[in-house]
Design an enzyme around this catalytic site. Structure first.
Site, PDB file in Angstrom:
ATOM      1  N   HIS A 221       0.744  -1.038  -0.069  1.00 29.44           N
ATOM      2  CA  HIS A 221      -0.263  -0.114   0.023  1.00 29.44           C
ATOM      3  C   HIS A 221       0.786   1.208   0.061  1.00 29.44           C
ATOM      4  O   HIS A 221       0.291   2.297   0.374  1.00 29.44           O
ATOM      5  CB  HIS A 221      -0.794  -0.033   1.216  1.00 29.44           C
ATOM      6  CG  HIS A 221      -1.712  -1.107   1.283  1.00 29.44           C
ATOM      7  ND1 HIS A 221      -2.930  -1.746   0.536  1.00 29.44           N
ATOM      8  CD2 HIS A 221      -1.616  -2.260   2.244  1.00 29.44           C
ATOM      9  CE1 HIS A 221      -3.366  -2.825   0.629  1.00 29.44           C
ATOM     10  NE2 HIS A 221      -2.526  -3.280   1.852  1.00 29.44           N
ATOM     11  N   GLU A 261      -7.046  12.110  -2.348  1.00 29.29           N
ATOM     12  CA  GLU A 261      -6.835  11.081  -2.961  1.00 29.29           C
ATOM     13  C   GLU A 261      -8.169  10.190  -3.157  1.00 29.29           C
ATOM     14  O   GLU A 261      -9.048  10.356  -2.406  1.00 29.29           O
ATOM     15  CB  GLU A 261      -5.627  10.126  -2.200  1.00 29.29           C
ATOM     16  CG  GLU A 261      -4.506  10.766  -2.040  1.00 29.29           C
ATOM     17  CD  GLU A 261      -3.609   9.780  -1.205  1.00 29.29           C
ATOM     18  OE1 GLU A 261      -3.789   8.604  -0.886  1.00 29.29           O
ATOM     19  OE2 GLU A 261      -2.208  10.104  -1.407  1.00 29.29           O
ATOM     20  N   GLU A 273      -9.039   9.823   1.237  1.00 28.00           N
ATOM     21  CA  GLU A 273      -8.373  10.807   2.141  1.00 28.00           C
ATOM     22  C   GLU A 273      -7.845  12.107   1.621  1.00 28.00           C
ATOM     23  O   GLU A 273      -7.679  12.223   0.349  1.00 28.00           O
ATOM     24  CB  GLU A 273      -7.211   9.959   2.914  1.00 28.00           C
ATOM     25  CG  GLU A 273      -5.994   9.684   1.993  1.00 28.00           C
ATOM     26  CD  GLU A 273      -4.999   8.771   2.880  1.00 28.00           C
ATOM     27  OE1 GLU A 273      -4.623   9.327   3.965  1.00 28.00           O
ATOM     28  OE2 GLU A 273      -4.453   7.794   2.415  1.00 28.00           O
ATOM     29  N   ASN A 275      -4.316  14.409   2.190  1.00 26.82           N
ATOM     30  CA  ASN A 275      -3.048  14.665   2.896  1.00 26.82           C
ATOM     31  C   ASN A 275      -2.689  16.087   3.048  1.00 26.82           C
ATOM     32  O   ASN A 275      -2.460  16.730   1.896  1.00 26.82           O
ATOM     33  CB  ASN A 275      -2.051  13.832   1.945  1.00 26.82           C
ATOM     34  CG  ASN A 275      -2.222  12.207   2.352  1.00 26.82           C
ATOM     35  OD1 ASN A 275      -2.541  11.906   3.391  1.00 26.82           O
ATOM     36  ND2 ASN A 275      -2.257  11.632   1.029  1.00 26.82           N
ATOM     37  N   ARG A 277      -0.219  18.097   3.319  1.00 23.87           N
ATOM     38  CA  ARG A 277       1.254  18.071   3.146  1.00 23.87           C
ATOM     39  C   ARG A 277       1.700  18.100   1.803  1.00 23.87           C
ATOM     40  O   ARG A 277       0.957  17.744   0.981  1.00 23.87           O
ATOM     41  CB  ARG A 277       1.825  17.149   4.142  1.00 23.87           C
ATOM     42  CG  ARG A 277       1.450  15.632   3.750  1.00 23.87           C
ATOM     43  CD  ARG A 277       2.209  14.584   4.552  1.00 23.87           C
ATOM     44  NE  ARG A 277       1.653  13.227   4.254  1.00 23.87           N
ATOM     45  CZ  ARG A 277       1.955  12.438   3.020  1.00 23.87           C
ATOM     46  NH1 ARG A 277       2.388  12.749   2.116  1.00 23.87           N
ATOM     47  NH2 ARG A 277       1.197  11.282   3.274  1.00 23.87           N
TER      48      ARG A 277
END
Length: 622
Positions: A221, A261, A273, A275, A277
């Site tokens: 993953h 994502e 999700e 992210n 960053r």
């Protein structure tokens, strides 16, 4: 204006941020653990501060020490990189409370989106946290760390009986990697593609969607090959993904760089999700948009507004992550000295220089190789060729896997999904040994050792040398002769010999072999060999059924109830090692009886340490 930036990270991403800071005239500050005292990021920064008093694997999670380091070094801003504390809202607040500039999104946005469970709620989705809520019909499911990333704390579960154990393992891994053991359960979508949207937002209400990326080729993953734009999407689907990404950013008043994502299957997008960053794969977006995302992060953090609409994308970019790992052996991380690393004709982002040590405490990624070209086919060809010509002397890497993946028909025609390696790993990791590499090594060695040519008037027995091919774990004996005309060997014409170059003619084809030595390690082009003594040591054999540590690491647990004398089944997990923030299972090689158990939780082990012995109960064949 920001004048000095501390990067609260290490390795490749710290070096990447420093590069842009230097271009902008900004001073740089590194932090380092004891294990990273001589690491490249600590060497190239204008100043470096040691973070004391913690295990190396935990050092970069100590936010209070990092803030103190920034203040003591005179930094006025902190860039978190990716991983570690990059999605930790408390750390962002601590940076701001200290009067420093935080080069990242607001802590409130991090808090919502860094927890995947809360992010799903914001997007109108739900997830489970209790194994009792999962039914047989729900399988397969995916266990994920709520604060996770990089594949850590993530498990696919296909049997209800395995769920409790995998939840425990995911919690332990998540706590070690992120300091947070919250995990959740969601449906596992088979045959999907991992597609994401890069966004960039300023503090004035502007949000840029910077196109799509495909990151479907993953192991454990964790992404291996990424590209922009994501191929094969309809314009309607791509526009829809970008719109959803902008909506997610606006929902939390996002500022800075981030990534939303999705899992795409059957033409439908499933939110995964956000992210909060910079992503590892940001260079492919930089290439197709002609932007420096780190520079834009800094400018947005300084309060600048994004100027109108984003530039239009052009061309195609593909990135491959070069790891020190053995894909054919369970993706086992590798350690040791990286003698040399060069990848020609492409962008190479790395945290290593020749001679650096690859340790056990951190992610085994050596570098990211990024190719850009007008079309996807050209970018694929360019990156595969560059990796094939790369010089990598040191631990085993995934280089050959990357080259074969880029050239695989399924990937070349953009029909890949996240199960690519589940289907194709054996064919992609079958070694393709060069039968003439050991001979070239022997001839180069003989040339370097011989001062007078070594020829004799009378015929003599051929000289003999032995090598082990590390990729195939096979031994080779090669023979050659010293003659009046120089060194010769059967079946080839020797055209040129030097200590570092051998030229042979094989079946009418001239071939060049570059030879490099580091003690007993010999590299012939891309073949790694070990020079062996002429006569093997008969005492060097391990007892049959021995379980040896495949890497340096820490024994984190032993199978419940396992003791000497226990009966075990072939393939049954017995021992778990933690290395580079990941857990690695060591299973019984055969069905039998555990005749010795040397592994205990907390024990530090080196490569080859004897952990246990399983005695085969089957009588030997007559």
């Amino acid at each position: 204006m920001i004048s000095s930036v501390l990067v609260a990270n290490r390795g490749e991403i710290a070096c990447r941020v420093f590069r842009t800071c230097r271009e902008l005239g900004i001073r740089t500050v590194a932090v380092y653990s004891d294990a990273d005292e001589n690491a490249l990021h600590a060497r190239v920064a204008d100043a470096a501060v040691r973070l004391p008093g913690a295990a190396p694997s935990d050092t970069y999670l100590r936010g209070e020490l990092i803030v103190k380091a920034a203040l003591s070094a005179g930094a006025d801003a902190v860039h978190p990189g990716y991983g570690f504390l990059s999605e930790n809202a408390d750390f962002a607040r601590a940076v701001l409370d200290a009067g420093l500039v935080w080069i990242g999104p607001p802590p409130e946005a991090i808090e919502v989106m860094a927890s995947k469970t809360r992010a799903k709620e914001l997007m109108g989705l739900t997830s489970l946290t209790d194994a009792k809520d999962v039914k047989e019909d729900d399988l397969p499911v995916l266990v994920k760390a709520a604060a996770g990333g990089g594949g850590r704390g993530m498990r696919v579960v296909r049997r209800l009986a395995d769920l409790e154990g995998e939840l425990a393992a995911a919690r332990a891994e998540a706590l070690s990697a992120f300091g947070d053991d919250e995990v959740f359960i969601e449906p596992y979508v088979e045959g999907g593609r991992h597609v994401e949207v890069q966004i960039l937002a300023d503090a004035h209400g502007m949000v840029w969607p910077l196109g799509t990326r495909d990151c479907s080729l993953q192991r454990r993953h964790q992404k291996v090959i990424e590209e922009a734009p994501a191929p094969g999407l309809t314009s309607e689907l791509a526009d829809s993904l970008c719109a959803m990404a902008v909506r997610a950013a606006r929902a939390v008043d996002y500022v800075g760089a981030g990534t939303v994502e999705f899992l795409v299957a059957d033409g439908k997008a499933h939110f995964l999700e956000m992210n909060t960053r910079l992503q590892v794969e940001h260079p492919v977006t930089e290439a197709v948009f002609g932007l420096d995302l780190v520079a834009l992060q800094i400018r947005v953090a300084e309060g600048a507004a994004l100027d109108g609409n984003p530039p239009l994308p052009s061309g195609h970019a593909i990135e491959a992550r070069l790891y020190a790992e053995d894909p054919a052996n369970g993706w086992t991380p590798q350690t040791g000295t990286l003698h040399r690393l060069t990848v020609p004709d492409v962008r190479l982002d790395t945290g290593y220089e020749d001679g650096d040590e690859i340790g056990v405490h951190y992610d085994p990624m050596l570098a990211k190789a990024v190719a850009y070209a007008p079309t996807r086919a050209e970018a694929l060809r360019k990156l595969a060729g560059a990796l094939e010509r790369a010089t990598i002397h040191g631990p085993v890497t995934n280089r050959d896997l990357l080259v074969r993946s880029l050239r695989h028909p399924e990937f070349a025609t953009a029909h890949m999904d996240t199960g690519f390696y589940d289907r194709h790993l054996p064919e992609l990791t079958t070694p393709a040994p060069d039968p003439y590499a050991p001979l070239a090594a022997a001839l180069a060695d003989a040339h370097g050792r011989s001062r007078f040519g070594g020829w004799r008037n009378l015929p003599s027995q051929p000289q003999l040398k032995r090598y082990r091919d590390e990729a195939t774990d096979t031994e080779h004996e090669v023979r050659y002769r010293h003659t009046r005309d120089g060194l010769t060997a059967e079946g080839v014409r020797v055209l040129h010999i030097a200590a570092d170059l051998v030229v042979l003619e094989v079946d009418g084809v001239r071939r060049h072999f570059e030879v490099t030595r580091y003690g007993d390690e010999v590299y012939v082009n891309s073949t790694a060999l070990t020079a062996l003594p002429r006569f093997p040591d008969p005492t060097a054999q391990q007892e049959p059924g021995s379980l040896l540590a495949p890497m340096p690491g820490t024994v984190v647990r032993v199978a419940e109830g396992l003791t000497e004398g226990s009966s075990v089944r072939a393939g049954e997990p017995l021992i778990w090692l933690e290395a580079m923030k990941m857990e690695h299972k060591i299973s019984a090689p055969v069905s039998g009886t555990l005749s010795a158990l040397h592994a205990t939780p907390g024990r530090q082990v080196e490569v080859g340490t004897l952990l246990a012995v399983v005695q085969d109960n089957e009588p030997p064949s007559p």
